[in-house]
Structures are given as structure tokens and as C-alpha cells.
Design an enzyme around this catalytic site. Sequence first.
Site, PDB file in Angstrom:
ATOM      1  N   LYS A   1       0.804  -1.206   0.000  1.00  0.00           N
ATOM      2  CA  LYS A   1       0.000   0.000   0.000  1.00  0.00           C
ATOM      3  C   LYS A   1       0.851   1.276   0.000  1.00  0.00           C
ATOM      4  CE  LYS A   1      -3.928  -2.196  -0.144  1.00  0.00           C
ATOM      5  NZ  LYS A   1      -4.001  -3.444   0.516  1.00  0.00           N
TER       6      LYS A   1
HETATM    7  C1  LIG Z   1      -5.237  -4.427   0.970  1.00  0.00           C
HETATM    8  C2  LIG Z   1      -6.725  -4.317   1.040  1.00  0.00           C
HETATM    9  C3  LIG Z   1      -7.443  -4.672   2.186  1.00  0.00           C
HETATM   10  C4  LIG Z   1      -6.833  -5.433   3.322  1.00  0.00           C
HETATM   11  O1  LIG Z   1      -5.761  -4.859   3.924  1.00  0.00           O
HETATM   12  P1  LIG Z   1      -4.657  -5.770   4.699  1.00  0.00           P
HETATM   13  O2  LIG Z   1      -3.900  -4.748   5.456  1.00  0.00           O
HETATM   14  O3  LIG Z   1      -3.833  -6.456   3.662  1.00  0.00           O
HETATM   15  O4  LIG Z   1      -5.398  -6.699   5.566  1.00  0.00           O
HETATM   16  C5  LIG Z   1      -8.793  -4.419   2.235  1.00  0.00           C
HETATM   17  N1  LIG Z   1      -9.435  -3.850   1.193  1.00  0.00           N
HETATM   18  C6  LIG Z   1      -8.786  -3.521   0.060  1.00  0.00           C
HETATM   19  C7  LIG Z   1      -9.539  -2.869  -1.044  1.00  0.00           C
HETATM   20  C8  LIG Z   1      -7.410  -3.764  -0.061  1.00  0.00           C
HETATM   21  O5  LIG Z   1      -6.788  -3.447  -1.196  1.00  0.00           O
END
Ligand SMILES: *Cc1c(COP(=O)(O)O)cnc(C)c1O
Length: 391
Positions: free
Chosen positions: A187
Site C-alpha cells: 500500500k
Molecule cells: C489491501 C486491502 C485490504 C486489506 O488490507 P490488509 O492490510 O492487507 O489486511 C482491504 N481492502 C482492500 C480494497 C485492499 O486493497
Amino acid sequence: MPGWEIIGEEERRAVNEVFDNGAVLFRQSFAGLRNNIYKVKDFEMAFAKYLGAGYAHAVTSGTSALKVALKALKVGPGDEVITQAHTYVATVEAILECGAMPVMTEVDWTLNMDPADLTCKITPRTKVIIPVHMCGVAARMDDIMAIAGQRNLAVLEDTAQACGGTYHGKPLGTIGAVGTFSFDHGKFLTTGEGGMVVTDKEALYLGARCYADHGHEDNPAFPRGEDTRSFPGFNYRMMELQGAIGLEQLKKLPGSLAKHRANKTALKQAIQAIPGQHLRFRDIPDPGGDTGDAVVFFLETPERAKRVARALQQKGIGFKNLPDALNWHYAGTWDHMLGKAEWLKGRTLEDCFKQSGEILRRAIALPIFYKMDEARIAAIAMELKMALAQA
Ligand SMILES: *Cc1c(COP(=O)(O)O)cnc(C)c1O
């Protein structure tokens, strides 16, 4: 796209600072040992301030942030929660974890929630609506908020992929009743693993905070061992090292966003300059608020999109989930989670989300990186030109 590109000395120093000051890795307590260092608390306050939100509570992941937010909204068995057919599996996993029924809308050419289909999917059991701002671009929030407002439904924005994005000037994650963020390694802002719940509503903040810490109310009148509680929770606490990294990553976010936006503009212009092509690009409801995560365009058919993607892949060009990780981001393929849903009524999942499947399978999403230089951007456009001519 990813915060890992810009992890550097600042994050290392911040982590060492924790070790140099008593090495208390727990987010609270141990006052005598920690030299007044509270990294998670500071990260929450800085994050809330950055967004202009009343409250922020840090948790272990974006997935747990979703679950914690749904618990704070009192979602449980018998409730339906509406999200969109293009998201990461995590959104639906969180709904299932609460014992509620996930319901998905189609997506439109924004690749986000189609407001027209949202209206069709609302039932008397609907409790929460979760628009997901996929690949850095806001969902059609004006329409979604109006539909939710007429029916008094809470909106939870899954902002995992759009940290730092805005919609008509308002930070994503602060438009609905509550917003959630992910700080996993892929992210824009990363703490390795981590997440955040933000809200302006004190009751939701306190609900989230208690749920994520075994129900602990953090009652100032008592030591932790005698803390008060009103309902059961679970443990989704962020640790100090993550908070330390998050604070440094947050400082880098504005510069990172500016670079991504500039790189995205350059790549999109280079693609638009390919002669003889009439590529359709993704609809972006507020281009000024796009985080610059990816350039998305559509080919005439799914088959042609596949061929063009294969040609690009052979040249070492990767994708932002479409088409290479479509199965993890399109509800039409999620039999393992949704195969027994009562709304299926004998249909296949693919049948339920035909519009989304058609749009998503024609899409190619090219990721934007912080460290993309002009030569790399030109090279990608050149490879795409050849792929379009041959595939
Ligand atoms: C990455 C993601 C998540 C989950 O996040 P994590 O930190 O990996 O658990 C939830 N929703 C979306 C749209 C994502 O891209």
C-alpha cells in the site's frame, strides 16, 4: 504505488528510537520504562490530523480495520452489508467474520460501486454500505451518500487503496460515518502490516477501540488490570514498531502522492499519444483527487485484453491486479466464500455480476511507481504501442 519504495533511514531511526528508550513494544502502559515514547498513539493523532478526522484508531491490518469498524457499527447475524463486486477479498471476509451476509453491487466504468445497482440491492436488512475506492480513485460518493442518507444507512469507506486521495476536496475515508485504511506492504503508506479506523463520531471510535483491545475501555479511573468493559472484543492492537514506521511514512506521503500523480499524468499522456488508438480510459469522478496509483484502460474485448496483457508481461511489464490477479478482486469468482449465499438462487456468481465481469475483463491496469523515470515511462508506452499493434 507502494510505500516500500520509499522506506529508508528515517524508518530505521524511528524503530531504533523505540529500542533506545526502554524497548517497550506495547502501545500503552509501562510508563516507567518507555521514556514517554508512544509511537502508535502519536501515529493515530498525526493520521487523524492529516485527514482532518476527529479520531483514528490503529489496528493490525486493513482487514481487521474493516471488521473492527463493522463491529463498532454493531453489524451481526441477520444483517446485510453491501459492497462492490470489484474489491479485494478482505472486504467480504470482514463482513463474513461479523456473521453478516455480504451483498455486492455491480461496478461501472469507474471500477467502483455502481450507484444505480446499489439502489436495487438495498433491502430492509441492509445495515451498512461499503464503497471501496479501488486503485486510488474515489467511488461516486455524492450519489452513494445521497442513497444512504435517504434510507438512514451507515457508509463505511474501504480506503485501503486510496490513502491520501480526495473527493471534491474531502479526504477519502472521512466522507462516510467511518473509513478504514491498510498499511500492508503493497500500500501507499506501509507499516509492514497495519491498518487504521477513522471517524468523527466518538461512539464509533470508542466502539472500535474497545473491540480491538478485548473490550478494554481504557477507563482512566482504573489501572489496566481493573479496567471496565461492556462487551466482548478481540485483539487487533498495533505494536510500537509499526507506529514508529507509520509516523515516518506519513511524513513522506504528500511528496509520494505528488510524484505518483506526475508519473501517472506522464504515462497516461504517453499512452494517449499512441497513434491510431481509441482506448477508453477509466472514468474518474474527481480527477483532482486521484492518488495516481494506476493508469487503467479498456480493450474492445476480454480476449484482446488478455492478448495485450500477455505481450506486455513478456516484456517485463507488470499490472495492478488487472488482469493478473482478477480472481482475488472480482466477486464473480468467489465460490469459496459466496457459493452458498441465499441471493444466488441457483445462478452462478458470474451471472450475478455480468456487468462487472465484462468491464473488469476488458481492463488493463498499469501500476505507477514512485521511482519511475521518464525513460521507463517512454519504454512502457512503446511496448504498449507494439502490443496493441500485434496482439
Ligand atoms: C489491501 C486491502 C485490504 C486489506 O488490507 P490488509 O492490510 O492487507 O489486511 C482491504 N481492502 C482492500 C480494497 C485492499 O486493497
